[in-house]
Design an enzyme around this catalytic site. Structure first.
Site, PDB file in Angstrom:
ATOM      1  N   ASP A   1      -6.911   4.278  -4.114  1.00  0.00           N
ATOM      2  CA  ASP A   1      -7.861   3.804  -3.738  1.00  0.00           C
ATOM      3  C   ASP A   1      -8.415   5.296  -2.803  1.00  0.00           C
ATOM      4  O   ASP A   1      -8.442   6.232  -3.974  1.00  0.00           O
ATOM      5  CB  ASP A   1      -6.396   4.087  -2.276  1.00  0.00           C
ATOM      6  CG  ASP A   1      -7.346   3.368  -0.662  1.00  0.00           C
ATOM      7  OD1 ASP A   1      -7.673   1.866  -1.096  1.00  0.00           O
ATOM      8  OD2 ASP A   1      -7.753   4.274   0.222  1.00  0.00           O
TER       9      ASP A   1
ATOM     10  N   LYS B   1       1.132  -0.930   0.037  1.00  0.00           N
ATOM     11  CA  LYS B   1       0.261   0.122   0.068  1.00  0.00           C
ATOM     12  C   LYS B   1       0.648   1.562   0.418  1.00  0.00           C
ATOM     13  O   LYS B   1       2.285   1.122   0.848  1.00  0.00           O
ATOM     14  CB  LYS B   1      -1.385   0.381   1.413  1.00  0.00           C
ATOM     15  CG  LYS B   1      -2.287   0.709   0.903  1.00  0.00           C
ATOM     16  CD  LYS B   1      -3.488  -0.027   0.446  1.00  0.00           C
ATOM     17  CE  LYS B   1      -4.696   0.649   0.869  1.00  0.00           C
ATOM     18  NZ  LYS B   1      -5.864   0.002  -0.361  1.00  0.00           N
TER      19      LYS B   1
HETATM   20  O1  2IT Z   1      -8.304  -1.408  -0.365  1.00  0.00           O
HETATM   21  C1  2IT Z   1      -8.324  -2.393  -1.882  1.00  0.00           C
HETATM   22  O2  2IT Z   1      -8.246  -3.543  -1.941  1.00  0.00           O
HETATM   23  C2  2IT Z   1      -8.011  -1.206  -2.381  1.00  0.00           C
HETATM   24  N1  2IT Z   1      -7.074   0.134  -2.437  1.00  0.00           N
HETATM   25  C3  2IT Z   1      -7.436  -1.746  -4.279  1.00  0.00           C
HETATM   26  C4  2IT Z   1      -6.471  -2.422  -4.661  1.00  0.00           C
HETATM   27  C5  2IT Z   1      -5.869  -2.667  -5.922  1.00  0.00           C
HETATM   28  O3  2IT Z   1      -4.197  -2.787  -5.926  1.00  0.00           O
HETATM   29  O4  2IT Z   1      -6.737  -2.727  -6.725  1.00  0.00           O
END
Ligand code: 2IT
Length: 451
Positions: free
Chosen positions: A168, A128
């Site tokens: 996100d 993340k």
């Molecule tokens: O919290 C999540 O699963 C997302 N923000 C999407 C992450 C993604 O790599 O699609």
């Protein structure tokens, strides 16, 4: 040492080693407690210190992001990427741009992501990233300059086989476009390094819809275990970003109605439900006009009303609740209000929206409650499908992606239930999701040695 004592000691160490990272503590604590029966049955995880390794991200990158606004004034933000686990695939997870972003927040999200991605059945590790940059109120050119500066550092740490970011909160198609463009320029390579891309340049159909659709499919699966469905159900949501808006769309398709929604500014009660026509208006407001409050909606649809300031959508009577905003948005009092009003199903579209005390209330009341790492995994699952399409240099039709998404959500639901049962926690989706995600990652770590 007894496993319970070991877990308590581990949590004390996590708190001591990561002071002030409260949401990270909360995420680790929720997972660790549910793993007691697993560690009792499998001493090899204890011996190999799997949990100690999992609470330490493989790598954290933190950097300065300087940029100039439209007036020429200089601003400095902080950029991050938490590369949490590459045990089962390249690091994978979104980027969050919001004023309140901290390292602790991204560590919690990366930790959750590792378990969530393991549940999708696709080969993706967990990560993340983001920044304390607030895109709200910034011009397109300011957002572009920020994204370019951000990528000037991050590009050297990511790649289609290393780390594949996505969106996100605060990061949508516009931001992904700017970041992808700068990555391409610096690396001289057109690759599937991001997901959530535009449809003309490698994006997947259904990706924007996937998280909301997935959380709705998950609710439908939970209801089916009690011989019920979303048909005729009254629902409420919270946030009206991508997740919220497409939850409304899928609830409508499945015959339910959403009577309340919100943004970080205010909340709306619309007794007749957000019909497809109203939803188109709401989409335009949120995604095109980027207006994060609802006076225009109320003016256009006068039967809808604003909730009094500070009143959350959880005060509106409903059968099913979809938290679709941010962490800890639904506390113990909200949980009690929902239960008192007859709510019997909660499917988390966002990450850790319910506090630990709220979850305990739902579990005590034995309602259907699904944690985000299971219920909102549809988003990252379709990201995985976008990666597959990029590798194949193909673009699949909408029906195919949606069918895959449904299949994956059904599989996650089943895995949660069977795993929970196997470890003595029948019907507990929290235990099922945590244990199943843990087992997949832990076994990969054992296979790959101490790295
Ligand atoms: O919290 C999540 O699963 C997302 N923000 C999407 C992450 C993604 O790599 O699609």
């Amino acid at each position: 040492m007894e496993v319970k004592t070991y877990i308590d000691q581990l949590l004390t160490d996590v708190i001591k080693k990561n002071p002030e990272q409260l949401v990270f503590h909360q995420a680790v604590e929720e997972v660790a407690h549910t793993l007691v029966p697993v560690l009792e049955r499998h001493p090899e995880y204890l011996k190999n210190k799997i949990l100690e390794r999992m609470v330490e991200p493989e790598r954290v990158i933190m950097f300065r992001v300087p940029w100039t606004d439209d007036k020429g004034e200089i601003h400095i933000n902080r950029g991050f990427r938490v590369q949490h686990s590459s045990a089962i695939g390249p690091y994978k997870g979104g980027m969050r741009f919001r004023e309140t972003v901290t390292l602790g927040m991204l560590k919690f999200l990366a930790f959750e992501q590792t378990f969530k991605n393991a549940l999708t059945t696709l080969p993706m590790g967990g990560g993340k990233g983001g920044s304390d940059f607030e895109p709200k109120g910034k011009s397109d050119t300011e957002v572009m300059r920020f994204c370019q500066s951000f990528m000037n550092e991050l590009y050297r740490h990511i790649g289609p086989f290393t780390d594949v970011p996505a969106g996100d909160i605060g990061v949508g198609g516009r931001e992904i476009g700017f970041m992808f463009g700068q990555y391409k320029k610096l690396s001289n390579e057109f690759s599937g390094v991001f997901t959530g891309k535009g449809l003309n340049w490698g994006g997947s159909l259904i990706r924007p819809e996937a998280t909301g659709y997935g959380a709705t499919y998950f609710a439908q699966e939970m209801l089916a275990t009690r011989g019920d469905s979303l048909k005729g159900k009254t629902c409420v949501i919270s946030g009206t970003g991508n997740v919220g808006v497409f939850t409304i769309e899928k609830v409508n398709e499945l015959g339910g109605k959403v009577v309340a929604f919100a943004s970080s500014t205010n909340a709306v009660y619309d007794k007749d439900g957000v019909s497809p026509e109203k939803l188109e208006f709401l989409k335009d407001l949120m995604f095109v006009k980027r207006e994060h409050e609802f006076s225009a909606y109320i003016k256009k649809f006068p039967k809808a009303e604003l909730l009094p300031a500070g009143k959350k959508t959880w005060t509106v009577k409903c059968d099913v609740a979809f938290p679709t905003a941010a962490e800890n948005e639904l506390d113990v009092n909200d949980a009690k209000t929902l239960l008192k009003n007859g709510c019997f199903c909660v499917s988390e579209g966002s990450n850790m929206p319910c506090t630990a005390e709220a979850i305990a209330e739902f579990q005590k009341a034995k309602i259907l409650y699904a944690p985000g790492k299971a219920a909102n995994a549809g988003g990252v699952a379709v990201s995985g499908l976008e990666m597959s399409q990029n590798s194949l240099r193909m673009a699949w039709p909408k029906e195919q992606v949606d069918a895959e998404l449904q299949k994956i959500m059904k599989s996650i639901h089943k895995t949660c239930l069977t795993t929970a049962k196997e470890y003595g926690a029948a019907g507990n989706y929290v235990a099922g999701a945590n244990i199943a995600g843990f087992l997949k990652v832990a076994d990969a770590m054992l296979d790959q040695g101490l790295v």
